[in-house]
Each structure stands twice: as structure tokens, then as C-alpha cells.
Design a protein around this motif. Structure first.
Motif, PDB file in Angstrom:
ATOM      1  N   THR A 143       0.835  -1.205   0.000  1.00 49.77           N
ATOM      2  CA  THR A 143       0.000   0.000   0.000  1.00 49.77           C
ATOM      3  C   THR A 143       0.863   1.245   0.000  1.00 49.77           C
ATOM      4  O   THR A 143       2.018   1.226   0.442  1.00 49.77           O
ATOM      5  CB  THR A 143      -0.922   0.020   1.236  1.00 49.77           C
ATOM      6  N   ILE A 144       0.299   2.335  -0.525  1.00 50.78           N
ATOM      7  CA  ILE A 144       0.926   3.645  -0.491  1.00 50.78           C
ATOM      8  C   ILE A 144       0.064   4.533   0.394  1.00 50.78           C
ATOM      9  O   ILE A 144      -1.122   4.728   0.127  1.00 50.78           O
ATOM     10  CB  ILE A 144       1.052   4.245  -1.901  1.00 50.78           C
ATOM     11  N   LEU A 145       0.670   5.053   1.446  1.00 48.92           N
ATOM     12  CA  LEU A 145      -0.057   5.825   2.448  1.00 48.92           C
ATOM     13  C   LEU A 145       0.469   7.254   2.486  1.00 48.92           C
ATOM     14  O   LEU A 145       1.685   7.475   2.489  1.00 48.92           O
ATOM     15  CB  LEU A 145       0.099   5.174   3.823  1.00 48.92           C
ATOM     16  N   VAL A 146      -0.443   8.225   2.493  1.00 56.52           N
ATOM     17  CA  VAL A 146      -0.101   9.636   2.683  1.00 56.52           C
ATOM     18  C   VAL A 146      -0.669  10.057   4.037  1.00 56.52           C
ATOM     19  O   VAL A 146      -1.880   9.963   4.251  1.00 56.52           O
ATOM     20  CB  VAL A 146      -0.664  10.519   1.554  1.00 56.52           C
ATOM     21  N   TRP A 147       0.194  10.522   4.932  1.00 54.31           N
ATOM     22  CA  TRP A 147      -0.230  10.818   6.295  1.00 54.31           C
ATOM     23  C   TRP A 147       0.520  12.027   6.850  1.00 54.31           C
ATOM     24  O   TRP A 147       1.532  12.453   6.308  1.00 54.31           O
ATOM     25  CB  TRP A 147       0.004   9.615   7.212  1.00 54.31           C
ATOM     26  N   ARG A 148       0.002  12.553   7.934  1.00 49.53           N
ATOM     27  CA  ARG A 148       0.670  13.651   8.628  1.00 49.53           C
ATOM     28  C   ARG A 148       0.221  13.661  10.086  1.00 49.53           C
ATOM     29  O   ARG A 148      -0.828  13.111  10.431  1.00 49.53           O
ATOM     30  CB  ARG A 148       0.351  14.990   7.977  1.00 49.53           C
ATOM     31  N   VAL A 149       1.026  14.294  10.926  1.00 56.60           N
ATOM     32  CA  VAL A 149       0.698  14.416  12.348  1.00 56.60           C
ATOM     33  C   VAL A 149      -0.316  15.533  12.522  1.00 56.60           C
ATOM     34  O   VAL A 149      -0.120  16.653  12.043  1.00 56.60           O
ATOM     35  CB  VAL A 149       1.964  14.711  13.173  1.00 56.60           C
ATOM     36  N   LEU A 150      -1.403  15.218  13.219  1.00 57.42           N
ATOM     37  CA  LEU A 150      -2.462  16.196  13.475  1.00 57.42           C
ATOM     38  C   LEU A 150      -2.449  16.663  14.930  1.00 57.42           C
ATOM     39  O   LEU A 150      -2.756  17.817  15.215  1.00 57.42           O
ATOM     40  CB  LEU A 150      -3.829  15.582  13.139  1.00 57.42           C
ATOM     41  N   ASP A 151      -2.078  15.788  15.839  1.00 56.50           N
ATOM     42  CA  ASP A 151      -2.049  16.113  17.267  1.00 56.50           C
ATOM     43  C   ASP A 151      -0.656  15.774  17.798  1.00 56.50           C
ATOM     44  O   ASP A 151      -0.285  14.606  17.915  1.00 56.50           O
ATOM     45  CB  ASP A 151      -3.118  15.302  18.014  1.00 56.50           C
ATOM     46  N   THR A 152       0.127  16.809  18.112  1.00 55.62           N
ATOM     47  CA  THR A 152       1.516  16.592  18.539  1.00 55.62           C
ATOM     48  C   THR A 152       1.598  15.920  19.902  1.00 55.62           C
ATOM     49  O   THR A 152       2.555  15.183  20.171  1.00 55.62           O
ATOM     50  CB  THR A 152       2.266  17.929  18.576  1.00 55.62           C
ATOM     51  N   TYR A 153       0.618  16.176  20.781  1.00 53.94           N
ATOM     52  CA  TYR A 153       0.648  15.545  22.101  1.00 53.94           C
ATOM     53  C   TYR A 153       0.524  14.029  21.972  1.00 53.94           C
ATOM     54  O   TYR A 153       1.308  13.268  22.562  1.00 53.94           O
ATOM     55  CB  TYR A 153      -0.467  16.096  22.976  1.00 53.94           C
ATOM     56  N   LYS A 154      -0.468  13.554  21.193  1.00 55.27           N
ATOM     57  CA  LYS A 154      -0.659  12.126  21.022  1.00 55.27           C
ATOM     58  C   LYS A 154       0.537  11.490  20.316  1.00 55.27           C
ATOM     59  O   LYS A 154       0.959  10.383  20.672  1.00 55.27           O
ATOM     60  CB  LYS A 154      -1.936  11.856  20.228  1.00 55.27           C
ATOM     61  N   ALA A 155       1.070  12.158  19.305  1.00 58.83           N
ATOM     62  CA  ALA A 155       2.211  11.604  18.569  1.00 58.83           C
ATOM     63  C   ALA A 155       3.439  11.479  19.456  1.00 58.83           C
ATOM     64  O   ALA A 155       4.234  10.543  19.306  1.00 58.83           O
ATOM     65  CB  ALA A 155       2.513  12.480  17.357  1.00 58.83           C
ATOM     66  N   ALA A 156       3.602  12.407  20.369  1.00 57.72           N
ATOM     67  CA  ALA A 156       4.795  12.410  21.210  1.00 57.72           C
ATOM     68  C   ALA A 156       4.684  11.500  22.423  1.00 57.72           C
ATOM     69  O   ALA A 156       5.680  10.889  22.833  1.00 57.72           O
ATOM     70  CB  ALA A 156       5.097  13.842  21.665  1.00 57.72           C
ATOM     71  N   PHE A 157       3.464  11.369  22.993  1.00 58.08           N
ATOM     72  CA  PHE A 157       3.351  10.710  24.291  1.00 58.08           C
ATOM     73  C   PHE A 157       2.427   9.497  24.327  1.00 58.08           C
ATOM     74  O   PHE A 157       2.538   8.687  25.244  1.00 58.08           O
ATOM     75  CB  PHE A 157       2.882  11.727  25.346  1.00 58.08           C
ATOM     76  N   ASP A 158       1.496   9.371  23.378  1.00 59.42           N
ATOM     77  CA  ASP A 158       0.568   8.236  23.432  1.00 59.42           C
ATOM     78  C   ASP A 158       1.129   6.974  22.785  1.00 59.42           C
ATOM     79  O   ASP A 158       0.597   5.884  22.991  1.00 59.42           O
ATOM     80  CB  ASP A 158      -0.760   8.600  22.759  1.00 59.42           C
ATOM     81  N   VAL A 159       2.174   7.107  21.991  1.00 64.62           N
ATOM     82  CA  VAL A 159       2.849   5.947  21.399  1.00 64.62           C
ATOM     83  C   VAL A 159       4.347   6.124  21.594  1.00 64.62           C
ATOM     84  O   VAL A 159       4.839   7.242  21.791  1.00 64.62           O
ATOM     85  CB  VAL A 159       2.514   5.791  19.893  1.00 64.62           C
ATOM     86  N   ASP A 160       5.062   5.019  21.515  1.00 67.42           N
ATOM     87  CA  ASP A 160       6.497   5.066  21.774  1.00 67.42           C
ATOM     88  C   ASP A 160       7.254   5.745  20.640  1.00 67.42           C
ATOM     89  O   ASP A 160       8.083   6.620  20.858  1.00 67.42           O
ATOM     90  CB  ASP A 160       7.029   3.641  21.978  1.00 67.42           C
ATOM     91  N   ASN A 161       6.971   5.338  19.400  1.00 70.84           N
ATOM     92  CA  ASN A 161       7.609   5.915  18.219  1.00 70.84           C
ATOM     93  C   ASN A 161       6.548   6.001  17.126  1.00 70.84           C
ATOM     94  O   ASN A 161       6.165   4.985  16.557  1.00 70.84           O
ATOM     95  CB  ASN A 161       8.788   5.043  17.771  1.00 70.84           C
ATOM     96  N   TYR A 162       6.053   7.199  16.869  1.00 74.03           N
ATOM     97  CA  TYR A 162       4.892   7.321  15.978  1.00 74.03           C
ATOM     98  C   TYR A 162       5.214   6.926  14.539  1.00 74.03           C
ATOM     99  O   TYR A 162       4.347   6.435  13.827  1.00 74.03           O
ATOM    100  CB  TYR A 162       4.302   8.731  16.046  1.00 74.03           C
ATOM    101  N   GLU A 163       6.439   7.105  14.081  1.00 71.01           N
ATOM    102  CA  GLU A 163       6.787   6.709  12.714  1.00 71.01           C
ATOM    103  C   GLU A 163       6.788   5.189  12.570  1.00 71.01           C
ATOM    104  O   GLU A 163       6.272   4.645  11.592  1.00 71.01           O
ATOM    105  CB  GLU A 163       8.145   7.285  12.336  1.00 71.01           C
ATOM    106  N   ASN A 164       7.357   4.498  13.550  1.00 73.52           N
ATOM    107  CA  ASN A 164       7.319   3.040  13.533  1.00 73.52           C
ATOM    108  C   ASN A 164       5.889   2.534  13.731  1.00 73.52           C
ATOM    109  O   ASN A 164       5.499   1.511  13.153  1.00 73.52           O
ATOM    110  CB  ASN A 164       8.225   2.483  14.632  1.00 73.52           C
ATOM    111  N   PHE A 165       5.103   3.247  14.516  1.00 73.97           N
ATOM    112  CA  PHE A 165       3.695   2.897  14.739  1.00 73.97           C
ATOM    113  C   PHE A 165       2.925   2.927  13.421  1.00 73.97           C
ATOM    114  O   PHE A 165       2.094   2.057  13.147  1.00 73.97           O
ATOM    115  CB  PHE A 165       3.085   3.875  15.737  1.00 73.97           C
TER     116      PHE A 165
END
Length: 286
Positions: free
Chosen positions: A116-138
Motif C-alpha cells: 500500500t501507499i499511504l499519505v499521512w501527517r501528524v495532526l495532534d503533537t501531544y498524542k504523537a509524542a506521548f501516546d505511542v512510543d515511536n509514531y513513525e514506527n507505529f
């Protein structure tokens, strides 16, 4: 705090002016007066320096004070914050992710290769930084999991001989499958504050071990369908020929001769090769 907090710190240009005055003034005054107590202004300037932060367009900084979330800077510019803040950079730009080709089983158990080809971006910096360990690997792991689940929900193609008449297939229903994939990935990535802009199947094919057999099967299906249309057309043409001969009284054919004519026309119309004409110099009975 479980939500993103957008803050706008003090302008960095004013503090830059203060930094230059204190650093240059402290050194110059100490040299001119010979009193090195003024060097304290240089020390203060050095302590101020770590507080400068530059935020480029479509970037952000997540600020922490001894492990406590202070806020996020999403507006580009040059700022000054508490020098004790820890500043974590998170990009807000749209990114592409082209997943690896995965071998999965479709709804009826056929192994297929899919990516698959996915186009994505971070919308909420708090969740990206603290709700998961590594958001890119996630993003990578959850996208692969979503693709595996999607492939198991639909067959690769419809096959009439198996009684399979699915409305949606991986091969033919591109838009429907892409919408289902986008929805599945969005549900998985929302926990990390990530917005899915687009998700599409990038590669789809049978696995190598069955690709040759499935190709022959598709070819056979196409040949049968083509033959079916040819036979339908040939029967229609023979029927039309008999009707026209009967209406115009061109020749009187009994049942046996009609059968012979039908046989000859069907052979000519349905044959793979061009017919070779044969000249009959005798009567119709010979």
C-alpha cells in the motif's frame, strides 16, 4: 493533561538583542574597566542561549519542563522559551509511506502479494509524542496490519466455477477497497494523533507459487467467455440465413440438407482457422 496545548512563546528577536548586548557588553566592559565582575553578564547570556528556538513552516516543537508537558509551538517563527525546557521536534508535513510487499491470503485462501501507499501527517503533537512510543514506527506496523486484515476480507477475483459472486474484489473494486483500507488505517492511527490523507493499493498480484496456474485459469475463463459469444453469434447468423432462404424461395431444403447446412455454417463461423472452400461439381446429393 491528555490534550494538545498550543502556545505562542515570546519573540526571539527581542531576546536575541538582549543576548548580544549582555554578551558583547559584558566582555567589552570587563576589558575596558579591568573589572572582571562584569563577566557575569556573559554568563547570563550563555544561560539565555539555550532558550532560542526556530520553528520552520509545517513543523512544531513539543515543550517539556522536567517531564511535564508545557505546550506545543505549531506556528513558524523565531522564539525564546525557558532555557530549561526540553524541545522535541515533530514534523507536521505530509509524508509518503510505501509499504513492503506482503504475502497474505485473500478471502478464499489464495496467497497474494500486496502493498500500500499511504499519505499521512501528524495532526495532534501531544498524542504523537506521548501516546505511542515511536509514531513513525507505529505508522509502519499498523499499516501492515491493516493491509493484512483488508486482504483477508475480499477475494482477489471472482470465479464463476466456484460460485463466487462477490461484489467487491481486490482486483476490480479499486475505489471501494481503497476506501475500506483508508478507514481501517485511520482507525488504527487515530490513537497516535495521525491523520490519513490517502491510502491506495500500490501493488497487487498472486504469489509466485500460484501465479502461473492462476494466469492459465484466467486465460481459460477468457477463452470460454469468448467462445460463448462466438457460438451465440453463429447460431443467430445460421437462423437468419435459413429464414432468408425460406422467405425468398432461393432453394428448397429438406430437414437433412438443413442439418448439413447448419453443420457447415457452424464449423465455418466457430472455427479457429479460415475455412477452405470446396468446389462441388456434382449435385447436392453427391
Amino acid at each position: 493533561m491528555k490534550e494538545e496545548k498550543i502556545i505562542t512563546p515570546a519573540s526571539g528577536y527581542l531576546m536575541l538583542f538582549v543576548f548580544l548586548i549582555m554578551s558583547i557588553g559584558g566582555i567589552a566592559t570587563s576589558i575596558i574597566t579591568g573589572n572582571f565582575t562584569f563577566i557575569i553578564f556573559l554568563v547570563i547570556a550563555i544561560l539565555i542561549a539555550p532558550g532560542f528556538v526556530m520553528v520552520q513552516p509545517n513543523n512544531s516543537r513539543v515543550l517539556l519542563l522536567f517531564g511535564k508537558y508545557v505546550g506545543s509551538i505549531n506556528k513558524n517563527g523565531y522564539y525564546w522559551v525557558n532555557p530549561l525546557y526540553t524541545k522535541k521536534k515533530i514534523s507536521l508535513r505530509a509524508r509518503n509511506f510505501d509499504s513492503e510487499r506482503l504475502k497474505v491470503n485473500d478471502k478464499i485462501g489464495n496467497p497474494v502479494m500486496i502493498s500500500t501507499i499511504l499519505v499521512w501527517r501528524v495532526l495532534d503533537t501531544y498524542k504523537a509524542a506521548f501516546d505511542v512510543d515511536n509514531y513513525e514506527n507505529f505508522v509502519r506496523v499498523q499499516t501492515d496490519a491493516a493491509v493484512r486484515k483488508l486482504a483477508s476480507m475480499y477475494p482477489y477475483d471472482n470465479f464463476a466455477d466456484e460460485g463466487l459472486t462477490e461484489d467487491i474484489t481486490l482486483r476490480s473494486s479499486v475505489n471501494e477497497v481503497s476506501e475500506a483500507l483508508e478507514k481501517e488505517i485511520h482507525e488504527r492511527l487515530s490513537i497516535a494523533g495521525i491523520e490519513v490523507l490517502e491510502a491506495r493499493i500500490g501493488y497487487l498480484a498472486y504469489a509466485q507459487e500460484i501465479a502461473s496456474a492462476m494466469l492459465k485459469r484466467q486465460q481459460a475463463t477468457a477463452i470460454v467467455a469468448a467462445r460463448h459469444k462466438i457460438v451465440e453469434g453463429a447460431v443467430s447468423m445460421v437462423e437468419m440465413a435459413l429464414d432468408e432462404l425460406g422467405k425468398k424461395d432461393i432453394v428448397d431444403l429438406d430437414e437433412e440438407r438443413k442439418a448439413a447446412m447448419v453443420s457447415n455454417l457452424m464449423v465455418i463461423l466457430c472455427g479457429d482457422k479460415d475455412a477452405s472452400p470446396v468446389l462441388n461439381t456434382g449435385t447436392l446429393n453427391q
